[in-house]
Design a protein around this motif. Sequence first.
Motif, mmCIF file in Angstrom:
data_model
loop_
_atom_site.group_PDB
_atom_site.id
_atom_site.type_symbol
_atom_site.label_atom_id
_atom_site.label_comp_id
_atom_site.label_asym_id
_atom_site.label_seq_id
_atom_site.Cartn_x
_atom_site.Cartn_y
_atom_site.Cartn_z
ATOM 1 N N ALA A 180 34.007 33.420 48.152
ATOM 2 C CA ALA A 180 33.890 34.868 47.905
ATOM 3 C C ALA A 180 32.950 35.494 48.937
ATOM 4 C CB ALA A 180 33.378 35.105 46.491
ATOM 5 N N GLN A 181 31.876 34.797 49.244
ATOM 6 C CA GLN A 181 30.960 35.284 50.291
ATOM 7 C C GLN A 181 31.622 35.223 51.668
ATOM 8 O OE1 GLN A 181 27.809 32.488 49.143
ATOM 9 N NE2 GLN A 181 26.455 34.253 48.784
ATOM 10 N N GLU A 208 26.565 37.691 45.283
ATOM 11 C CA GLU A 208 27.577 37.537 44.238
ATOM 12 C C GLU A 208 26.990 37.901 42.885
ATOM 13 O OE1 GLU A 208 28.428 33.285 45.312
ATOM 14 O OE2 GLU A 208 30.473 33.967 44.968
ATOM 15 N N ASP A 209 27.762 38.599 42.061
ATOM 16 C CA ASP A 209 27.269 38.827 40.695
ATOM 17 C C ASP A 209 27.435 37.569 39.847
ATOM 18 O OD1 ASP A 209 29.966 39.197 40.843
ATOM 19 O OD2 ASP A 209 30.014 41.105 39.778
ATOM 20 N N SER A 246 33.802 43.340 48.488
ATOM 21 C CA SER A 246 32.614 42.727 47.884
ATOM 22 C C SER A 246 32.990 41.308 47.487
ATOM 23 C CB SER A 246 32.199 43.521 46.647
ATOM 24 O OG SER A 246 33.213 43.399 45.659
ATOM 25 N N PRO A 247 31.995 40.439 47.274
ATOM 26 C CA PRO A 247 32.358 39.091 46.789
ATOM 27 C C PRO A 247 33.196 39.149 45.510
ATOM 28 C CG PRO A 247 30.087 39.092 47.558
ATOM 29 C CD PRO A 247 30.558 40.539 47.606
ATOM 30 N N ALA A 248 32.869 40.059 44.601
ATOM 31 C CA ALA A 248 33.628 40.139 43.340
ATOM 32 C C ALA A 248 35.074 40.546 43.609
ATOM 33 C CB ALA A 248 32.963 41.132 42.388
ATOM 34 N N THR A 281 29.962 30.411 49.329
ATOM 35 C CA THR A 281 31.201 30.333 48.559
ATOM 36 C C THR A 281 32.336 31.045 49.290
ATOM 37 O OG1 THR A 281 30.969 32.419 47.364
ATOM 38 C CG2 THR A 281 29.766 30.517 46.487
ATOM 39 N N PRO A 288 28.252 33.559 40.631
ATOM 40 C CA PRO A 288 28.460 32.669 41.777
ATOM 41 C C PRO A 288 29.770 31.883 41.685
ATOM 42 C CG PRO A 288 26.674 31.851 40.383
ATOM 43 C CD PRO A 288 27.077 33.185 39.823
ATOM 44 N N TRP A 289 30.369 31.675 42.863
ATOM 45 C CA TRP A 289 31.658 31.013 42.942
ATOM 46 C C TRP A 289 31.590 29.655 43.653
ATOM 47 C CZ3 TRP A 289 36.295 31.058 40.775
ATOM 48 C CH2 TRP A 289 36.640 32.164 40.000
#
Lengths: 393, 393
Positions: A301-302, A269-270, A197-199, A299, A272-273
């Motif tokens: 993370a994405q 994203e929970d 996950s992005p997190a 990002t 955003p990065w």
Amino acid sequence: MSWIEDPAFTPDAPFGPQTLPYGVVPGGIAVRVGDRALPLRPLASLFGERLAPLVTAPTLNPLLAAGRPAWSELRAKLVELVTATAAPRGAELVGLDGAVLPFEVADYVDFYSSRHHAENVGRMFRPDGDPLLPNWTHIPIGYHGRAGTVVVSGTPVVRPEGQRRSSDGPVFGPSRRLDIEAEVGFVCGGPVASRLSPAKAVDHVFGVTLVNDWSARDIQAWEYQPLGPFLGKSFATSVGAWITPLEAFSAARVTPPPLGNDVLPYLVEDRPWGLDIRIEVEWNGVLVSRPPFRTMSWTFAQQLAHLSSNGATVRPGDLIASGTVSGPERDERGSFLELSWGGQEPVAVGDAERTFLEDGDTVRITATAPGGNGSVVGLSEVVGTIAPAVSEG
Amino acid sequence: MSWIEDPAFTPDAPFGPQTLPYGVVPGGIAVRVGDRALPLRPLASLFGERLAPLVTAPTLNPLLAAGRPAWSELRAKLVELVTATAAPRGAELVGLDGAVLPFEVADYVDFYSSRHHAENVGRMFRPDGDPLLPNWTHIPIGYHGRAGTVVVSGTPVVRPEGQRRSSDGPVFGPSRRLDIEAEVGFVCGGPVASRLSPAKAVDHVFGVTLVNDWSARDIQAWEYQPLGPFLGKSFATSVGAWITPLEAFSAARVTPPPLGNDVLPYLVEDRPWGLDIRIEVEWNGVLVSRPPFRTMSWTFAQQLAHLSSNGATVRPGDLIASGTVSGPERDERGSFLELSWGGQEPVAVGDAERTFLEDGDTVRITATAPGGNGSVVGLSEVVGTIAPAVSEG
């Protein structure tokens, strides 16, 4: 007052104690303090049994593999050590010269996450179509680059030769449209993992470095259909010698600009990065562009969530680059292709004019980000000078 | 008569003494003799000081780095050893099970060198245009794949999930068009080098292995513009467990079919390196295709000359794959996309019909080539079974 008495090592300076990037100098793994480096090998016993082998290794790869808890623990100990009033026994500061590529690159993936860059390129190469392809707002578009030709900042870049179109059919010779791409790179680590996950992806990013994805536009234009860029990129990709830990960027987080459509759940994203990294591009010492990383649409993370969504594993040493960073303004473009609009609008470089790179030209990319409490976090320069093609050298 | 008394280890059999491929079993580096393996570690002292460390290493990479003279010397000693009448002290034959990926993949490049494949794909995806793009007859078109997800034959292939187009916009889920690509791979070695002529490139190829470049066509179709294949390929690429030395193919050399135009001098071979490798593709035990490698338009020597022409280095462990091997006939196509003509013409697989892969399906690719004097040289199978997508497993 720290034992490292140096105006370049204060919270106001980009390489103060809030930054502490890692690199490898002839003495082994080191941390950058101001404009000098502190080799960690002589201090290894201070870090404890678990961390000592990580700082005495020949490259950063074992540290990359160790994962977030080890990264945080080492960083906390380093902050304590470099801000102490007395120097620890064995501490010796050395110059930054001689820093080598600090990690072995596993896979290198280059993304394409600046809308302004993608639209500029689209306008130039597909003038009759929509500047943005329909997949772009749904997928962080990317491709694999050549890991074996990632080189450290300072390495000369030999002008590549290759095939390009001519009015007499394809010809082979030195590239005439040699370009840069100012990018931000993310160095991966932690356990081998997929379907992040992005997190979760965030815990697989050790640190951040600047990237210059040198590009031969004439070679690229002739080769890239249908399988994408290959020899137009694979001759050299330069990265900064010092990797700034992701933890240093907590005050730099921003929300990326909206994509204009919802994204699928695996990319949401929970927190955003986006990152407020302010890049500067100098061409032969002249500041020619200030690409704003905060304008990037996707990002890291994405990007990592996407690239691992099909089951592909992320390994320590994987390097993902953002893609060319271009803002909405002309003086925010991250490639000379865009700055000179395909070579049609020469760029003033001091008293000279340029479209693409000439032999002997030097490009230096630097960046900073807000570090909290008025401090500033630095990304080490990535610099390269163009050497003549081998057939002309 | 050799001490290895085995009908599978005769010059008439694909893994007789004329072949001797290298792999890594739980006991270390081994050579395949018939349907068994001879671990080399217990025999290391027989190979002399220079070669012993190469055969006792955990992977083939040190042997790959050693270069052609070491490869030839080791092969000559092995031929002597396995054809002797008495077993050397310490020799023990083991099963082929448990063979692991025998080398660490440095960079992985996938080419696109079958005209029939490129034309078939062109006809399906660009029905109104020329099936072949204009660069194809001038450049061995290729792109970088993901080195970290190259897996050894026998590794289950989990159906990838990803984004694909739907009438309601993009959706995320298990691929519905999971495919194979039957290819031949070349494992590189020797000193790090660039700007190789085709003749020099040959000395940077250690050996040959089959490759199945699994492909999710629905993911690929949505993502691939403008930067090429990415997640449609990066979930898994299977290679054979045993690398057949290039030296075994000297009797298999053929001249590739003409391109229809001259090639630029850096791609001209003095002696052509087409290879008469005869591939067979079995789908759930049913022979569905016999792709003829001799129909490939570009050779591995040209591919390596091209990829290093811009200054990019070739490193030990680099893997280059030929691209899907498809002959002119329907039953010579190397992908199910082509065999089923984009899913429109189901393929008889025994009593069943198939277009793309279903969960539980097994694909096995094997190949042989002429070995001289009526013998035959084998390439070890690359086999994989489809496991359900993680969200459905």
